[in-house]
Design an enzyme around this catalytic site. Structure first.
Site: not given
Length: 195
Positions: A68-70, A105
């Site tokens: 995940a990436d924010t 994501g």
């Protein structure tokens, strides 16, 4: 049965998975992330895929890998984690008394033997902040809370008093749209709570 692996050292993502009763191991990605996209939603999908792929190279057993990436986006300007106090101040100054969008994501790689199924998606949440004085901004920076967070704030932390409203999933702002992740996998017959 596959083992669930979180490809992130984020304490907030760890807490969200634990909160809903999912059993998992942590194995952070160790590769440099490279951004080739421009659109915020595509950037977070690209980075989450890179994280999950990095961890895939490290595992040999059947696994469900979650990357995940924010990021925070204000008027199409991407805000990642601040480099220093000045960077944090500049971000918070722009975000205060304004509405921005938080994108997370998520990439899930389901490895069974030599076969891999890859699922990539994103979620977005609009966040409106109250006005902040310079003193409030500097006092918040002095808590050191902004420094490992996209946009220089953590909605679940001391900046909560400056959040006027959100439109979308709160957990997405924290760093993982856990309900969307759970239900996306449930749709293909994978119940993360049964691992």
């Amino acid at each position: 049965m596959e083992k669930i692996i979180l490809a992130s050292s984020s304490p907030r993502r760890k807490e969200l998975l634990e909160q809903v009763g999912i059993n998992f191991d942590i194995l952070p990605s160790n590769e440099e992330e490279i951004i080739t996209k421009i659109n915020p939603s595509e950037i977070v999908e690209e980075l989450s895929l890179q994280k999950a792929n990095s961890v895939l190279k490290m595992v040999t057993n059947d696994s469900i890998i979650i990357g995940a990436d924010t990021i925070v986006s204000l008027n199409n300007n991407i805000m990642g984690k601040p480099h220093d106090k000045n960077d944090a101040y500049n971000m918070l100054k722009q975000l205060q008394n304004n509405t921005h969008t938080v994108y997370t994501g998520v990439c899930v790689i389901i490895k069974k033997g030599i076969d891999c199924k890859v699922i990539v998606f994103h979620d977005s949440t609009d966040v409106t902040m109250y006005p902040m004085t310079n003193k409030q901004i500097y006092d918040y920076i002095d808590t050191n809370e902004p420094f490992d967070k996209a946009g220089s704030y953590g909605i679940q932390g001391q900046s909560a008093i400056y959040i006027k409203k959100i439109c979308g999933d709160y957990n997405n702002v924290v760093g993982l749209p856990i309900a969307k992740l759970y239900n996306t996998l449930l749709d293909i017959g994978i119940d993360l709570k049964n691992y």
